[in-house]
Design a protein around this motif. Structure first.
Motif, PDB file in Angstrom:
ATOM      1  N   PRO A 151       9.226   4.308  -9.293  1.00  0.00           N
ATOM      2  CA  PRO A 151       8.957   3.878  -7.910  1.00  0.00           C
ATOM      3  C   PRO A 151       9.985   2.879  -7.388  1.00  0.00           C
ATOM      4  CG  PRO A 151       6.927   3.917  -9.178  1.00  0.00           C
ATOM      5  CD  PRO A 151       8.043   4.111 -10.156  1.00  0.00           C
ATOM      6  N   TYR A 152      10.466   1.980  -8.239  1.00  0.00           N
ATOM      7  CA  TYR A 152      11.489   1.021  -7.823  1.00  0.00           C
ATOM      8  C   TYR A 152      12.820   1.733  -7.575  1.00  0.00           C
ATOM      9  CZ  TYR A 152       8.394  -2.855  -8.886  1.00  0.00           C
ATOM     10  OH  TYR A 152       7.343  -3.732  -8.881  1.00  0.00           O
ATOM     11  N   PHE A 153      13.140   2.705  -8.410  1.00  0.00           N
ATOM     12  CA  PHE A 153      14.356   3.490  -8.214  1.00  0.00           C
ATOM     13  C   PHE A 153      14.332   4.151  -6.841  1.00  0.00           C
ATOM     14  CE2 PHE A 153      16.239   7.727  -8.181  1.00  0.00           C
ATOM     15  CZ  PHE A 153      17.543   7.485  -8.573  1.00  0.00           C
ATOM     16  N   ILE A 154      13.228   4.820  -6.508  1.00  0.00           N
ATOM     17  CA  ILE A 154      13.118   5.511  -5.220  1.00  0.00           C
ATOM     18  C   ILE A 154      13.200   4.514  -4.071  1.00  0.00           C
ATOM     19  CG2 ILE A 154      11.572   6.855  -3.740  1.00  0.00           C
ATOM     20  CD1 ILE A 154      10.576   8.277  -6.251  1.00  0.00           C
ATOM     21  N   ASP A 155      12.471   3.416  -4.192  1.00  0.00           N
ATOM     22  CA  ASP A 155      12.495   2.389  -3.151  1.00  0.00           C
ATOM     23  C   ASP A 155      13.921   1.897  -2.905  1.00  0.00           C
ATOM     24  OD1 ASP A 155      11.090  -0.028  -1.604  1.00  0.00           O
ATOM     25  OD2 ASP A 155      12.573  -0.877  -2.983  1.00  0.00           O
ATOM     26  N   ARG A 196       1.856  11.239 -11.021  1.00  0.00           N
ATOM     27  CA  ARG A 196       1.251  12.565 -11.177  1.00  0.00           C
ATOM     28  C   ARG A 196       2.320  13.623 -11.441  1.00  0.00           C
ATOM     29  NH1 ARG A 196      -2.001  12.385 -13.636  1.00  0.00           N
ATOM     30  NH2 ARG A 196      -2.588  14.540 -13.224  1.00  0.00           N
ATOM     31  N   ILE A 197       3.519  13.427 -10.890  1.00  0.00           N
ATOM     32  CA  ILE A 197       4.603  14.369 -11.130  1.00  0.00           C
ATOM     33  C   ILE A 197       5.168  14.200 -12.537  1.00  0.00           C
ATOM     34  CG2 ILE A 197       6.958  15.000 -10.420  1.00  0.00           C
ATOM     35  CD1 ILE A 197       6.142  14.268  -7.550  1.00  0.00           C
ATOM     36  N   PHE A 198       5.272  12.960 -12.992  1.00  0.00           N
ATOM     37  CA  PHE A 198       5.808  12.658 -14.322  1.00  0.00           C
ATOM     38  C   PHE A 198       4.835  11.708 -15.012  1.00  0.00           C
ATOM     39  CE2 PHE A 198       8.604  11.166 -17.613  1.00  0.00           C
ATOM     40  CZ  PHE A 198       9.570  12.148 -17.780  1.00  0.00           C
ATOM     41  N   PRO A 199       3.738  12.242 -15.572  1.00  0.00           N
ATOM     42  CA  PRO A 199       2.673  11.387 -16.119  1.00  0.00           C
ATOM     43  C   PRO A 199       2.947  10.867 -17.529  1.00  0.00           C
ATOM     44  CG  PRO A 199       2.063  13.676 -16.352  1.00  0.00           C
ATOM     45  CD  PRO A 199       3.384  13.673 -15.622  1.00  0.00           C
ATOM     46  N   LYS A 200       2.358   9.749 -17.803  1.00  0.00           N
ATOM     47  CA  LYS A 200       2.409   9.200 -19.152  1.00  0.00           C
ATOM     48  C   LYS A 200       1.572  10.069 -20.085  1.00  0.00           C
ATOM     49  CE  LYS A 200       1.106   5.020 -21.746  1.00  0.00           C
ATOM     50  NZ  LYS A 200       0.584   3.626 -21.635  1.00  0.00           N
ATOM     51  N   ASP A 201       2.067  10.289 -21.303  1.00  0.00           N
ATOM     52  CA  ASP A 201       1.276  11.003 -22.300  1.00  0.00           C
ATOM     53  C   ASP A 201       1.698  10.549 -23.687  1.00  0.00           C
ATOM     54  OD1 ASP A 201       3.670  12.278 -22.857  1.00  0.00           O
ATOM     55  OD2 ASP A 201       3.063  14.232 -22.088  1.00  0.00           O
ATOM     56  N   ASP A 202       1.293  11.301 -24.701  1.00  0.00           N
ATOM     57  CA  ASP A 202       1.567  10.873 -26.066  1.00  0.00           C
ATOM     58  C   ASP A 202       3.044  10.947 -26.433  1.00  0.00           C
ATOM     59  OD1 ASP A 202       1.425  13.670 -25.862  1.00  0.00           O
ATOM     60  OD2 ASP A 202       0.930  13.902 -27.975  1.00  0.00           O
ATOM     61  N   LEU A 203       3.859  11.583 -25.606  1.00  0.00           N
ATOM     62  CA  LEU A 203       5.285  11.677 -25.883  1.00  0.00           C
ATOM     63  C   LEU A 203       6.080  10.510 -25.326  1.00  0.00           C
ATOM     64  CD1 LEU A 203       5.962  15.474 -25.276  1.00  0.00           C
ATOM     65  CD2 LEU A 203       5.685  14.284 -27.451  1.00  0.00           C
ATOM     66  N   GLY A 204       5.464   9.786 -24.407  1.00  0.00           N
ATOM     67  CA  GLY A 204       6.202   8.667 -23.839  1.00  0.00           C
ATOM     68  C   GLY A 204       5.645   8.218 -22.503  1.00  0.00           C
ATOM     69  N   PRO A 205       6.320   7.239 -21.879  1.00  0.00           N
ATOM     70  CA  PRO A 205       5.843   6.661 -20.627  1.00  0.00           C
ATOM     71  C   PRO A 205       5.985   7.609 -19.445  1.00  0.00           C
ATOM     72  CG  PRO A 205       8.000   5.796 -21.168  1.00  0.00           C
ATOM     73  CD  PRO A 205       7.559   6.605 -22.349  1.00  0.00           C
ATOM     74  N   GLY A 206       5.219   7.313 -18.405  1.00  0.00           N
ATOM     75  CA  GLY A 206       5.299   8.086 -17.171  1.00  0.00           C
ATOM     76  C   GLY A 206       6.191   7.390 -16.160  1.00  0.00           C
ATOM     77  N   ALA A 207       6.156   7.905 -14.941  1.00  0.00           N
ATOM     78  CA  ALA A 207       7.052   7.424 -13.889  1.00  0.00           C
ATOM     79  C   ALA A 207       6.896   5.933 -13.618  1.00  0.00           C
ATOM     80  CB  ALA A 207       6.803   8.219 -12.606  1.00  0.00           C
ATOM     81  N   ARG A 219       0.838  -1.201   0.000  1.00  0.00           N
ATOM     82  CA  ARG A 219       0.000   0.000   0.000  1.00  0.00           C
ATOM     83  C   ARG A 219       0.873   1.252   0.000  1.00  0.00           C
ATOM     84  NH1 ARG A 219      -1.617   3.458   3.767  1.00  0.00           N
ATOM     85  NH2 ARG A 219      -0.713   2.186   5.429  1.00  0.00           N
ATOM     86  N   GLU A 220       1.937   1.254   0.801  1.00  0.00           N
ATOM     87  CA  GLU A 220       2.841   2.398   0.839  1.00  0.00           C
ATOM     88  C   GLU A 220       3.546   2.568  -0.505  1.00  0.00           C
ATOM     89  OE1 GLU A 220       4.136   2.374   5.581  1.00  0.00           O
ATOM     90  OE2 GLU A 220       5.463   1.500   4.062  1.00  0.00           O
ATOM     91  N   PHE A 221       3.957   1.463  -1.089  1.00  0.00           N
ATOM     92  CA  PHE A 221       4.636   1.521  -2.382  1.00  0.00           C
ATOM     93  C   PHE A 221       3.710   2.084  -3.456  1.00  0.00           C
ATOM     94  CE2 PHE A 221       5.968  -0.527  -6.419  1.00  0.00           C
ATOM     95  CZ  PHE A 221       7.226   0.050  -6.533  1.00  0.00           C
TER      96      PHE A 221
END
Length: 247
Positions: free
Chosen positions: A96-100, A79-90, A68-70
């Motif tokens: 999230p794995y990088f931060i963890d 939300r800070i780095f969202p996926k859009d038509d230019l490419g993938p999001g966070a 749940r925390e993850f």
């Protein structure tokens, strides 16, 4: 959707941020695409609970052993780095794995930093001032994100609509949420910086999956040499390489 002139588009952000070339986003600059100074429309109105990892990655949790925390951290980074038509999001980039993983190491324990008293609330222009380690700040930040979600919307953070998450993250950015031993604005800056670092780091650190963030900036990564193109007067679009691919 507002006119393009009234928005900081992701394309403009990627062009001007300079993250992939080593520049650091300063404390006064809006990080990512979230904040009360910019409005970037989401590409989906689905609940963020739908933004699960789309593929099974060969990555394990080292710090957030509670799923749940993850998921709270994962959805906040999206939300800070969202996926859009230019490419993938966070999330797709593995941020999230990088931060963890970073929180489980010296980054999280502030091992190489001076962490002795006296402690005071620093000015916006000052660096790390808290008595808490980054690991402790992120742990508390997750709890506060969840508490704000329950207070404002009577639901868990990861179950909120994108706009509701943005409202909460903006409150943190504007230092409107009480935290112990650290300001919510400082936690937001840490989260924002870690999100960008995870997006653009070498994939060996479990972010920037498939080097897709580098591809969005046309950054070549770690090339052995440029001798074959150094004399060219035209822009060279080079397939990026990770440190892990260099033998």
């Amino acid at each position: 959707m507002e006119s393009k002139d009234k928005n900081i588009s992701r394309r403009a952000f990627l062009k001007t941020s300079g993250v992939a070339t080593g520049a650091l986003i300063g404390g006064g600059l809006l990080g990512g695409l979230i904040g009360y100074n910019a409005n970037t429309p989401s590409t989906t109105d689905k609940k963020s609970g739908d933004h699960k990892q789309e593929a099974t990655l060969n990555k394990g949790l080292m710090f957030f052993t509670n799923d749940r925390e993850f998921q709270i951290i994962a959805n906040a980074t999206e939300r800070i780095f969202p996926k859009d038509d230019l490419g993938p999001g966070a999330i797709e980039l593995g941020v999230p794995y990088f931060i963890d993983n970073q929180l489980a190491g010296q980054y999280g324990s502030n091992t190489k930093e001076y962490m002795q008293a006296p402690f005071a609330i620093g000015a916006a222009t000052q660096g790390y001032q808290s008595r808490l380690t980054r690991a402790e700040i992120f742990k508390q930040g997750v709890v506060k994100l969840e508490a704000e979600a329950q207070t404002r919307f009577k639901d868990g953070f990861s179950k909120l609509e994108a706009a509701q998450m943005d409202e909460i993250l903006t409150a943190f950015q504007k230092d409107e949420v009480a935290m112990n031993g650290v300001t919510s604005a400082f936690f937001f800056r840490l989260l924002r910086a870690a999100t960008l670092e995870g997006a653009y780091a070498d994939p060996i650190y479990n972010g920037n999956n498939n080097m897709d963030a580098w591809r969005m900036k046309e950054y070549p990564g770690h090339q052995a040499a440029y001798i074959n193109v150094i004399e060219s007067d035209t822009f060279q679009k080079i397939e990026p390489k990770s440190l892990g691919s260099m033998h």
